[in-house]
Design an enzyme around this catalytic site. Structure first.
Site, mmCIF file in Angstrom:
data_model
loop_
_atom_site.group_PDB
_atom_site.id
_atom_site.type_symbol
_atom_site.label_atom_id
_atom_site.label_comp_id
_atom_site.label_asym_id
_atom_site.label_seq_id
_atom_site.Cartn_x
_atom_site.Cartn_y
_atom_site.Cartn_z
ATOM 1 N N CYS A 77 -5.091 8.287 9.509
ATOM 2 C CA CYS A 77 -5.407 7.431 10.458
ATOM 3 C C CYS A 77 -5.084 8.724 12.000
ATOM 4 C CB CYS A 77 -4.188 6.959 11.153
ATOM 5 S SG CYS A 77 -4.484 4.978 10.648
ATOM 6 N N ILE A 122 8.645 7.063 16.700
ATOM 7 C CA ILE A 122 8.080 7.626 15.494
ATOM 8 C C ILE A 122 6.523 8.439 15.349
ATOM 9 C CG2 ILE A 122 8.194 8.178 13.259
ATOM 10 C CD1 ILE A 122 11.285 5.962 13.798
ATOM 11 N N ARG A 154 1.088 14.038 13.521
ATOM 12 C CA ARG A 154 1.767 14.738 12.035
ATOM 13 C C ARG A 154 0.811 15.583 11.435
ATOM 14 N NH1 ARG A 154 -0.718 8.672 9.868
ATOM 15 N NH2 ARG A 154 0.584 8.566 9.021
ATOM 16 N N PRO A 155 1.889 16.781 11.525
ATOM 17 C CA PRO A 155 1.816 17.750 10.732
ATOM 18 C C PRO A 155 2.825 17.958 9.574
ATOM 19 C CG PRO A 155 3.985 17.627 12.680
ATOM 20 C CD PRO A 155 3.199 17.046 13.443
ATOM 21 N N VAL A 156 2.376 18.562 8.660
ATOM 22 C CA VAL A 156 3.173 19.023 7.373
ATOM 23 C C VAL A 156 4.006 19.594 7.766
ATOM 24 C CG1 VAL A 156 1.202 18.281 6.213
ATOM 25 C CG2 VAL A 156 1.581 21.010 7.365
ATOM 26 N N LYS A 190 0.940 -1.029 0.270
ATOM 27 C CA LYS A 190 0.075 0.068 -0.104
ATOM 28 C C LYS A 190 0.728 1.438 0.037
ATOM 29 C CE LYS A 190 -1.518 2.002 3.683
ATOM 30 N NZ LYS A 190 -1.902 2.851 4.234
ATOM 31 N N ASN A 191 1.664 1.597 0.947
ATOM 32 C CA ASN A 191 2.701 2.404 0.867
ATOM 33 C C ASN A 191 3.553 2.509 -0.230
ATOM 34 O OD1 ASN A 191 1.742 2.689 3.604
ATOM 35 N ND2 ASN A 191 3.441 2.463 4.804
ATOM 36 N N LYS A 223 14.104 15.681 10.684
ATOM 37 C CA LYS A 223 14.020 14.178 11.069
ATOM 38 C C LYS A 223 13.432 13.547 9.986
ATOM 39 C CE LYS A 223 10.743 12.393 14.395
ATOM 40 N NZ LYS A 223 8.970 13.076 14.992
ATOM 41 N N ARG A 242 -8.694 -1.030 4.757
ATOM 42 C CA ARG A 242 -7.185 0.452 3.791
ATOM 43 C C ARG A 242 -6.532 -0.367 3.674
ATOM 44 N NH1 ARG A 242 -6.034 4.423 7.975
ATOM 45 N NH2 ARG A 242 -4.840 5.101 5.902
ATOM 46 N N ASP A 259 5.282 0.170 11.533
ATOM 47 C CA ASP A 259 4.299 -0.567 11.376
ATOM 48 C C ASP A 259 3.974 -1.220 11.438
ATOM 49 O OD1 ASP A 259 3.090 1.756 10.552
ATOM 50 O OD2 ASP A 259 3.339 1.700 7.538
ATOM 51 N N SER A 290 11.200 11.917 7.481
ATOM 52 C CA SER A 290 9.430 12.015 7.000
ATOM 53 C C SER A 290 9.990 10.957 5.725
ATOM 54 C CB SER A 290 9.119 13.060 7.146
ATOM 55 O OG SER A 290 8.178 13.191 6.697
ATOM 56 N N VAL A 291 9.181 10.263 5.720
ATOM 57 C CA VAL A 291 9.082 9.357 4.759
ATOM 58 C C VAL A 291 8.447 9.588 3.473
ATOM 59 C CG1 VAL A 291 7.375 6.914 3.532
ATOM 60 C CG2 VAL A 291 8.714 7.316 5.498
HETATM 61 C C1 UD1 Z 1 4.335 6.518 6.655
HETATM 62 C C2 UD1 Z 1 3.438 5.505 6.008
HETATM 63 C C3 UD1 Z 1 3.278 5.184 7.773
HETATM 64 C C4 UD1 Z 1 4.628 4.657 9.083
HETATM 65 C C5 UD1 Z 1 5.564 5.796 8.609
HETATM 66 C C6 UD1 Z 1 6.360 6.479 9.518
HETATM 67 C C7 UD1 Z 1 2.515 6.306 3.843
HETATM 68 C C8 UD1 Z 1 1.480 5.974 3.352
HETATM 69 N N1 UD1 Z 1 2.423 5.876 5.338
HETATM 70 O O1 UD1 Z 1 3.838 7.785 6.826
HETATM 71 O O2 UD1 Z 1 2.429 3.303 7.859
HETATM 72 O O3 UD1 Z 1 4.171 4.736 10.036
HETATM 73 O O4 UD1 Z 1 5.377 6.537 6.915
HETATM 74 O O5 UD1 Z 1 7.652 4.908 8.753
HETATM 75 O O6 UD1 Z 1 3.924 6.016 3.586
HETATM 76 N N2 UD1 Z 1 6.246 14.664 10.715
HETATM 77 C C9 UD1 Z 1 6.790 16.077 10.852
HETATM 78 N N3 UD1 Z 1 6.595 17.364 10.248
HETATM 79 C C10 UD1 Z 1 6.050 16.602 8.483
HETATM 80 C C11 UD1 Z 1 6.143 15.159 8.373
HETATM 81 C C12 UD1 Z 1 6.274 14.553 9.319
HETATM 82 O O7 UD1 Z 1 6.628 16.484 12.118
HETATM 83 O O8 UD1 Z 1 5.720 17.657 7.851
HETATM 84 C C13 UD1 Z 1 7.037 14.238 11.948
HETATM 85 C C14 UD1 Z 1 5.666 12.761 11.801
HETATM 86 O O9 UD1 Z 1 4.590 13.214 12.772
HETATM 87 C C15 UD1 Z 1 6.069 12.291 12.465
HETATM 88 C C16 UD1 Z 1 7.955 11.487 11.670
HETATM 89 O O10 UD1 Z 1 7.526 12.733 11.591
HETATM 90 O O11 UD1 Z 1 6.369 11.811 13.634
HETATM 91 C C17 UD1 Z 1 7.993 10.843 10.649
HETATM 92 O O12 UD1 Z 1 6.744 10.463 10.085
HETATM 93 P P1 UD1 Z 1 5.696 10.159 8.408
HETATM 94 O O13 UD1 Z 1 7.574 8.989 7.892
HETATM 95 O O14 UD1 Z 1 6.439 11.574 7.936
HETATM 96 O O15 UD1 Z 1 4.747 9.422 8.142
HETATM 97 P P2 UD1 Z 1 3.744 9.586 6.899
HETATM 98 O O16 UD1 Z 1 4.611 9.546 5.365
HETATM 99 O O17 UD1 Z 1 3.007 10.658 6.922
#
Ligand code: UD1
Length: 432
Positions: free
Chosen positions: A128, A341, A133-135, A25-26, A174, A411, A319, A176-177
């Site tokens: 979820c 995480i 989970r900010p952006v 999925k991811n 940090k 999902r 995950d 971030s995927v």
């Molecule tokens: C992806 C995966 C999810 C997995 C996660 C971590 C998909 C669709 N989802 O989620 O299943 O659990 O990676 O392996 O691929 N963060 C910030 N600011 C940002 C972005 C992230 O603070 O702008 C923080 C998040 O709150 C979290 C950490 O960074 O604590 C990692 O998040 P991130 O790797 O971005 O997760 P997703 O890409 O949402």
């Protein structure tokens, strides 16, 4: 889909046979989003049939993407569809709240929209409930490429400079995927070179990078924390395979460890979840890598307790944390599980306790004291991975388990009941 669907499990059966591993999925989600970057056709094979995939199809169609299914032999009749995505023109650069709030990853369309159309208006995401989970990393990354960004009534409004995005050097504070996916996609069409430091190294990021290269992007450093992207003026079509799902692989491996049995996880790629598999072996399960996948052999005896800490790839994946906790509920000792995480990813603890599990949580650490036997229970699915941890517990528990609110499972897990019942589990969906 019935949001109140339920799964019934009569626990205690061992698992024996073969489980085909679906496309991840991811990996599928960002690959689908990458189709927005080109006017040509992007064909994706091994796309899992999941609610999140269908939701993203709706979102992409809203931007003008035409999506067609193509016939393929399939994955032993259980999974894998081939979808073709064509976007001759992006007809709409707005991703509305109604569509984006259902799934966080749909926010990622902001990268391609901004790169190709030089502007986007995308609702802030939902998804979820596992922490805030900010952006901010996404927005800072796109700003580094020259975008102007404002927040307007819950929407991110992004504009590229005249002439489009401009390559830059940036470093994520940090891992971030999602932010890595988005900035990498945006940078493929920027002018000049972008260097992303502290990039996520998850296999799904490598899968996306390789697909972008197949579409004509110039990316080096793939699978490393330093991605170098030389912008090109346009991308073309490609035919690309979605990576097998490492989280599904780990989930079923933990399930077999819990119930005992002998299962071949067909098509699994053990190298994409090495840390989790190493831990599983330490707990007493036997793993054999075979040409067709990964064989998991377990006695059904209680597992040894091994401490785990979630980390970005190649560490133990967040995950798989809930599923691992399910396995540890019946261990012979006490396991410490630290979640690093997400700050709120222990919702499954209260539900696992209904099976008789003994777990205490202090901040980001859960201490799981193994019990001899779990008892079947009525439980509630809270998020995607947490839900499947309840299924794992139910498979091993004595008596009947009902998992309520299983829409979370749909999902992310393709044909879960079929895959498990073919291996001897007594599991079915209740129609109500
Ligand atoms: C992806 C995966 C999810 C997995 C996660 C971590 C998909 C669709 N989802 O989620 O299943 O659990 O990676 O392996 O691929 N963060 C910030 N600011 C940002 C972005 C992230 O603070 O702008 C923080 C998040 O709150 C979290 C950490 O960074 O604590 C990692 O998040 P991130 O790797 O971005 O997760 P997703 O890409 O949402």
């Amino acid at each position: 889909m019935d949001k109140m669907g339920r799964i019934r499990i009569a626990g205690g059966n061992q698992l024996n046979g073969e489980i085909p591993i679906s496309g991840a999925k991811n990996a599928a989600l960002p690959l689908m989003i990458a189709s927005l970057l080109t006017s040509e056709k992007l064909v994706l094979n091994n796309v899992p049939r999941l609610a999140d995939v269908r939701q993203l199809q709706l979102i992409l169609e809203n931007h003008g993407v035409g999506i067609g299914a193509q016939n393929t032999p399939g994955n032993k009749g259980l999974g894998g569809q081939t979808l073709a995505f064509s976007t001759p023109a992006i007809t709409n650069t707005c991703a509305p709240y109604e569509l984006v709030s259902a799934m966080r990853a749909s926010f990622w369309v902001i990268g391609p929209l901004l790169a190709r159309e030089h502007g986007a208006r995308v609702s802030l995401p939902g998804g979820c409930a596992i922490g805030t989970r900010p952006v901010d990393f996404f927005l800072d990354g796109l700003r580094a490429l020259g975008a102007e960004i404002e927040i307007d009534e819950g929407y991110v409004v992004a504009k590229a400079p005249r002439g489009g995005l401009v390559g830059a050097k940036l470093r994520f504070p940090k891992v971030s995927v999602g932010a890595t996916h988005v900035v990498m996609m945006a940078a493929t069409l920027a002018s000049g070179t972008t260097i992303i430091e502290n990039a996520a190294q998850e296999p799904e990021v490598g899968n996306l990078a390789r697909c972008l290269v197949a579409m004509g992007a110039k990316i080096s450093g793939i699978d490393s924390p330093r991605l170098v992207i030389e912008g090109v003026s346009s991308l073309h079509g490609a035919d690309f395979d979605v990576l097998p799902d490492r989280i599904e692989t780990g989930t079923y491996a933990f399930a077999v460890a819990m119930t005992g049995g002998n299962v071949l996880l067909a098509g699994a790629r053990p190298e994409t979840l090495r840390t989790a598999l190493d831990v599983l072996e330490l707990t007493g399960t036997t793993l054999q890598e075979e040409e067709g996948g990964l064989r998991v052999i377990a006695s059904g005896q209680r597992a040894r307790a091994i401490d785990v800490e979630t980390q970005p790839y190649p560490g133990f994946p967040t995950d798989l944390q809930a599923q691992y906790m399910a396995l540890m509920t019946r261990s012979t000792g006490t396991a410490k599980i630290r979640e690093t995480i997400f700050e709120n990813r222990f919702m499954h603890v209260a539900e696992l306790a209904r099976f008789g599990a003994r777990i205490s949580v202090e901040g980001q650490v859960a201490r799981v004291a193994g019990v001899i036997e779990l008892q079947g229970a009525q439980v509630m699915a809270t998020d995607l991975r947490a839900s499947v941890s309840l299924v794992i517990a139910g498979l091993a528990a004595k008596g009947e388990t009902i998992v309520n609110r299983i829409y979370h499972l749909d999902r992310g897990f393709e044909n879960l009941e079929e895959k498990l019942s073919r291996c001897g589990a007594d599991i079915s969906r209740l129609a109500d």
